[in-house]
Design a protein around this motif. Structure first.
Motif, PDB file in Angstrom:
ATOM      1  N   GLY A 136       0.797  -1.220   0.000  1.00 37.88           N
ATOM      2  CA  GLY A 136       0.000   0.000   0.000  1.00 37.88           C
ATOM      3  C   GLY A 136       0.825   1.263   0.000  1.00 37.88           C
ATOM      4  N   THR A 137       2.136   1.151   0.245  1.00 35.24           N
ATOM      5  CA  THR A 137       2.978   2.335   0.213  1.00 35.24           C
ATOM      6  C   THR A 137       3.317   2.714  -1.220  1.00 35.24           C
ATOM      7  N   GLU A 138       3.835   3.907  -1.380  1.00 36.76           N
ATOM      8  CA  GLU A 138       4.192   4.414  -2.705  1.00 36.76           C
ATOM      9  C   GLU A 138       5.674   4.759  -2.750  1.00 36.76           C
ATOM     10  N   ARG A 139       6.235   4.707  -3.948  1.00 36.90           N
ATOM     11  CA  ARG A 139       7.614   5.102  -4.163  1.00 36.90           C
ATOM     12  C   ARG A 139       7.708   5.864  -5.481  1.00 36.90           C
ATOM     13  N   MET A 140       8.807   6.597  -5.623  1.00 39.24           N
ATOM     14  CA  MET A 140       9.040   7.327  -6.862  1.00 39.24           C
ATOM     15  C   MET A 140       9.912   6.493  -7.790  1.00 39.24           C
ATOM     16  N   CYS A 141       9.515   6.384  -9.039  1.00 34.87           N
ATOM     17  CA  CYS A 141      10.328   5.711 -10.045  1.00 34.87           C
ATOM     18  C   CYS A 141      11.586   6.539 -10.279  1.00 34.87           C
ATOM     19  N   ALA A 142      12.740   5.908 -10.204  1.00 34.98           N
ATOM     20  CA  ALA A 142      14.012   6.612 -10.356  1.00 34.98           C
ATOM     21  C   ALA A 142      14.245   7.093 -11.778  1.00 34.98           C
TER      22      ALA A 142
END
Length: 260
Positions: A20-26
């Motif tokens: 459910g967490t989000e991350r930024m695509c590098a």
């Protein structure tokens, strides 16, 4: 022009990757749920490797889960810039990641079969479809068009006229040899995953593999899938991919002359 990763894009380890967490695509700089991304870590050999299960130790760098973006990350040296040290990124990393995803699908299908939730062979699959006891229909990616068309027709009839009409996932991400390996028998062209919880991991991994192979841009790569599609609207004579958020429907077809 695509932006380049910096160290702020790294996570703090696998414990920071809760569902459910989000991350930024590098690469693209788009923020996405982690289910739409692939986590990469640095192996002891100094090589960037995919952490598909998000459990490997060390800090991780996230890349949108499609072949084009992974290849772009290699081309732009994103891993070395993101980890702030010399990182070996194989020119074949995008293909290697695909192979690991295929292996994950095979393993998940094998576990589903061990749970007694898979049948194979045209006649057995046909019977399961008619009894509406399948949660997914599988065809070998190199299966013959005739058998595929017949079983797809039964699935479509159930979706249109059955007691519990719904779109059935049609999955063709594995070849005949790969289905053989997963199910422990030879010349598997058609199979069906029976209704129940046993096949959920296989369906999820298959969906991820389809998106990895077919997504060409941010819109296609997003797990925010398209509206419901009728199987009848999917052309039967051309390669196609359909993903339905309720049924996880996936269709990727290539055909030869093999028949189960």
């Amino acid at each position: 022009m695509l932006a380049i990763a910096d160290q702020a894009d790294l996570d703090k380890g696998p414990r920071s990757t809760k569902s459910g967490t989000e991350r930024m695509c590098a690469v693209t700089r788009a923020v996405r749920p982690i289910d739409e991304l692939i986590r990469f870590v640095v192996a002891p050999t100094g090589e960037a490797i995919p952490d598909l299960k998000r459990k490997l130790p060390g800090r991780g760098l996230w890349v949108t889960a499609n072949r084009k973006t992974v290849a772009e990350a290699v081309r732009r040296n994103v891993f070395a810039r993101g980890f702030k040290k010399t990182i070996k990124a194989s020119p074949t990393l995008a293909d290697d990641t695909d192979k690991l995803m295929v292996r994950g699908c095979i393993e998940a299908l094998a576990m589903t079969a061990k749970a007694g939730a898979v049948v194979s062979g045209f006649t057995k699959v046909e019977d399961v479809l008619k009894r509406q006891n399948a949660m997914a229909l599988l065809h070998a990616s190199d299966g013959a068009a005739d058998g595929i068309r017949k079983l797809d027709g039964i699935a479509r009839q159930n979706a249109e006229f059955g007691d519990n009409p719904q779109l059935l996932p049609i999955i063709t991400v594995l070849s005949c040899d790969e289905l053989d390996l997963a199910l422990g028998r030879s010349n598997v062209i058609h199979a069906a995953v029976l209704t129940g919880p046993a096949g959920k991991t296989f369906l999820s991994r298959s969906q991820t593999l389809v998106r990895y192979r077919m997504a060409d841009d941010d819109d296609n790569a997003s797990a925010k899938v398209s509206p419901k599609q009728d199987l009848a609207s999917t052309p039967q004579d051309v390669p196609a991919t359909a993903v339905n958020k309720n049924s996880l429907e996936e269709t990727v077809r290539t055909r030869t002359t093999q028949q189960d």
